[in-house]
Design a protein around this motif. Structure first.
Motif, PDB file in Angstrom:
ATOM      1  N   ASN A 189      65.452 -52.239  79.883  1.00  0.00           N
ATOM      2  CA  ASN A 189      64.959 -52.320  78.515  1.00  0.00           C
ATOM      3  C   ASN A 189      65.134 -53.745  77.991  1.00  0.00           C
ATOM      4  O   ASN A 189      66.250 -54.264  77.987  1.00  0.00           O
ATOM      5  CB  ASN A 189      65.729 -51.321  77.625  1.00  0.00           C
ATOM      6  CG  ASN A 189      65.139 -51.186  76.252  1.00  0.00           C
ATOM      7  OD1 ASN A 189      64.912 -52.159  75.555  1.00  0.00           O
ATOM      8  ND2 ASN A 189      64.897 -49.951  75.848  1.00  0.00           N
ATOM      9  N   PRO A 190      64.051 -54.398  77.543  1.00  0.00           N
ATOM     10  CA  PRO A 190      64.169 -55.780  77.091  1.00  0.00           C
ATOM     11  C   PRO A 190      64.908 -55.950  75.767  1.00  0.00           C
ATOM     12  O   PRO A 190      65.335 -57.048  75.429  1.00  0.00           O
ATOM     13  CB  PRO A 190      62.704 -56.238  76.964  1.00  0.00           C
ATOM     14  CG  PRO A 190      61.976 -54.987  76.654  1.00  0.00           C
ATOM     15  CD  PRO A 190      62.668 -53.908  77.443  1.00  0.00           C
ATOM     16  N   VAL A 191      65.054 -54.843  75.030  1.00  0.00           N
ATOM     17  CA  VAL A 191      65.745 -54.898  73.745  1.00  0.00           C
ATOM     18  C   VAL A 191      67.245 -54.701  73.939  1.00  0.00           C
ATOM     19  O   VAL A 191      68.060 -55.460  73.427  1.00  0.00           O
ATOM     20  CB  VAL A 191      65.176 -53.840  72.776  1.00  0.00           C
ATOM     21  CG1 VAL A 191      65.946 -53.834  71.463  1.00  0.00           C
ATOM     22  CG2 VAL A 191      63.685 -54.086  72.523  1.00  0.00           C
TER      23      VAL A 191
ATOM     24  N   SER B 268      64.674 -41.833  76.267  1.00  0.00           N
ATOM     25  CA  SER B 268      65.353 -42.405  75.098  1.00  0.00           C
ATOM     26  C   SER B 268      65.899 -43.794  75.398  1.00  0.00           C
ATOM     27  O   SER B 268      65.810 -44.702  74.566  1.00  0.00           O
ATOM     28  CB  SER B 268      66.484 -41.479  74.638  1.00  0.00           C
ATOM     29  OG  SER B 268      65.983 -40.229  74.206  1.00  0.00           O
ATOM     30  N   LYS B 269      66.471 -43.947  76.574  1.00  0.00           N
ATOM     31  CA  LYS B 269      66.969 -45.272  76.961  1.00  0.00           C
ATOM     32  C   LYS B 269      65.830 -46.279  77.052  1.00  0.00           C
ATOM     33  O   LYS B 269      65.989 -47.451  76.686  1.00  0.00           O
ATOM     34  CB  LYS B 269      67.718 -45.183  78.296  1.00  0.00           C
ATOM     35  CG  LYS B 269      69.100 -44.545  78.209  1.00  0.00           C
ATOM     36  CD  LYS B 269      69.782 -44.552  79.555  1.00  0.00           C
ATOM     37  CE  LYS B 269      71.257 -44.161  79.433  1.00  0.00           C
ATOM     38  NZ  LYS B 269      71.439 -42.793  78.938  1.00  0.00           N
ATOM     39  N   ALA B 270      64.682 -45.833  77.537  1.00  0.00           N
ATOM     40  CA  ALA B 270      63.523 -46.723  77.616  1.00  0.00           C
ATOM     41  C   ALA B 270      63.010 -47.096  76.233  1.00  0.00           C
ATOM     42  O   ALA B 270      62.499 -48.202  76.021  1.00  0.00           O
ATOM     43  CB  ALA B 270      62.418 -46.068  78.433  1.00  0.00           C
ATOM     44  N   ALA B 271      63.141 -46.184  75.270  1.00  0.00           N
ATOM     45  CA  ALA B 271      62.671 -46.430  73.908  1.00  0.00           C
ATOM     46  C   ALA B 271      63.697 -47.156  73.048  1.00  0.00           C
ATOM     47  O   ALA B 271      63.385 -47.609  71.947  1.00  0.00           O
ATOM     48  CB  ALA B 271      62.292 -45.115  73.240  1.00  0.00           C
ATOM     49  N   ALA B 272      64.925 -47.252  73.525  1.00  0.00           N
ATOM     50  CA  ALA B 272      66.030 -47.901  72.807  1.00  0.00           C
ATOM     51  C   ALA B 272      66.469 -47.125  71.573  1.00  0.00           C
ATOM     52  O   ALA B 272      67.058 -47.678  70.649  1.00  0.00           O
ATOM     53  CB  ALA B 272      65.659 -49.342  72.413  1.00  0.00           C
ATOM     54  N   ARG B 273      66.227 -45.830  71.566  1.00  0.00           N
ATOM     55  CA  ARG B 273      66.749 -44.962  70.506  1.00  0.00           C
ATOM     56  C   ARG B 273      66.646 -43.512  70.972  1.00  0.00           C
ATOM     57  O   ARG B 273      65.829 -43.195  71.864  1.00  0.00           O
ATOM     58  CB  ARG B 273      65.999 -45.150  69.195  1.00  0.00           C
ATOM     59  CG  ARG B 273      64.629 -44.526  69.162  1.00  0.00           C
ATOM     60  CD  ARG B 273      64.008 -44.576  67.772  1.00  0.00           C
ATOM     61  NE  ARG B 273      62.763 -43.807  67.738  1.00  0.00           N
ATOM     62  CZ  ARG B 273      62.690 -42.506  67.453  1.00  0.00           C
ATOM     63  NH1 ARG B 273      63.795 -41.813  67.192  1.00  0.00           N
ATOM     64  NH2 ARG B 273      61.535 -41.879  67.435  1.00  0.00           N
TER      65      ARG B 273
END
Length: 227
Positions: free
Chosen positions: A223-225, A149-154
């Motif tokens: 995470n770049p976001v 989830s942290k990698a996906a930013a949600r």
């Protein structure tokens, strides 16, 4: 527009993505996967492309918010997490890094080491799931889901129907797990590792999620976001 203003130039990356999307959209070849019964129920007409750069710039085309199960794409991320938790050498002792030349679900190990050939085939991914369960314990799925989830930013979740379908029909993966146990690659009992593997494959993502996760992987975990 004043005389000293110039029109905004189209973005080359977005143009390339749009062209790829338009070129692939009419293609109707192939068939839905049915080795897991629930996968045969998905809408075959959903199609989207997403790309996230290492600086966090996002490009999308089509159905990028449609959710689907991550399936074998989970293997790359769980492998990296296992390396982070126990180190590359410890993982390498149980999972090789050579191509197998066989199908992803082949019941075949390296004839010399008796290890799975690599973490991208099912035998290797089940072994990696076993490593994660050994380190993270009974709450291993929640811990891995949080990292994904942290990698996906949600926040991500699991598709319960797909998980149940995988668990009910995964006899080949059970055979692989027991052979791994016989080769001293996976400890007894094998059920926790298998259950974690089935759950990881059943995590729901979108094309945008996967692009963000890939960019996070490219940035060695940042995470770049969200940074």
């Amino acid at each position: 527009m004043s005389s000293n203003e110039t029109p905004e130039q189209p973005d080359d990356i977005q143009m390339a993505l749009d062209a790829a999307y338009a070129g692939a959209l009419p293609i109707q070849d192939g068939a839905l996967a049915n080795y897991i019964p629930e996968l045969a129920r998905v809408d075959p007409d959903r199609f989207g492309l997403a790309l996230v750069t290492s600086s966090g710039r996002t490009y999308v085309a089509g159905d990028v918010e449609t959710k689907f199960t991550i399936q074998s794409v989970s293997k790359a991320f769980s492998y990296c997490l296992a390396i982070e938790l126990v180190g590359a050498a410890a993982v390498r002792e149980r999972v090789g890094v050579e191509p197998s030349g066989d199908a992803f679900n082949a019941i075949e190990f390296d004839p010399v080491t008796r290890r799975p050939y690599n973490p991208m085939v099912n035998a290797g991914a089940i072994t990696v799931a076993g490593i994660l369960h050994e380190v993270l314990g009974p709450e291993s799925f929640g811990a891995v889901l949080d990292r994904f989830s942290k990698a996906a930013a949600r926040p991500l979740d699991m598709d319960e129907s797909v998980y149940r379908s995988e668990e009910a029909t995964g006899h080949r993966n059970r055979a692989i797990a027991h052979l791994l146990c016989a080769s001293n690659v996976l400890p007894e009992p094998v059920t926790p590792a298998l259950d974690l593997y089935f759950r990881l494959c059943s995590i729901r993502v979108t094309a945008r999620d996967l692009a963000t996760m890939a960019a996070t992987l490219a940035r060695m975990g940042q995470n770049p976001v969200t940074k």
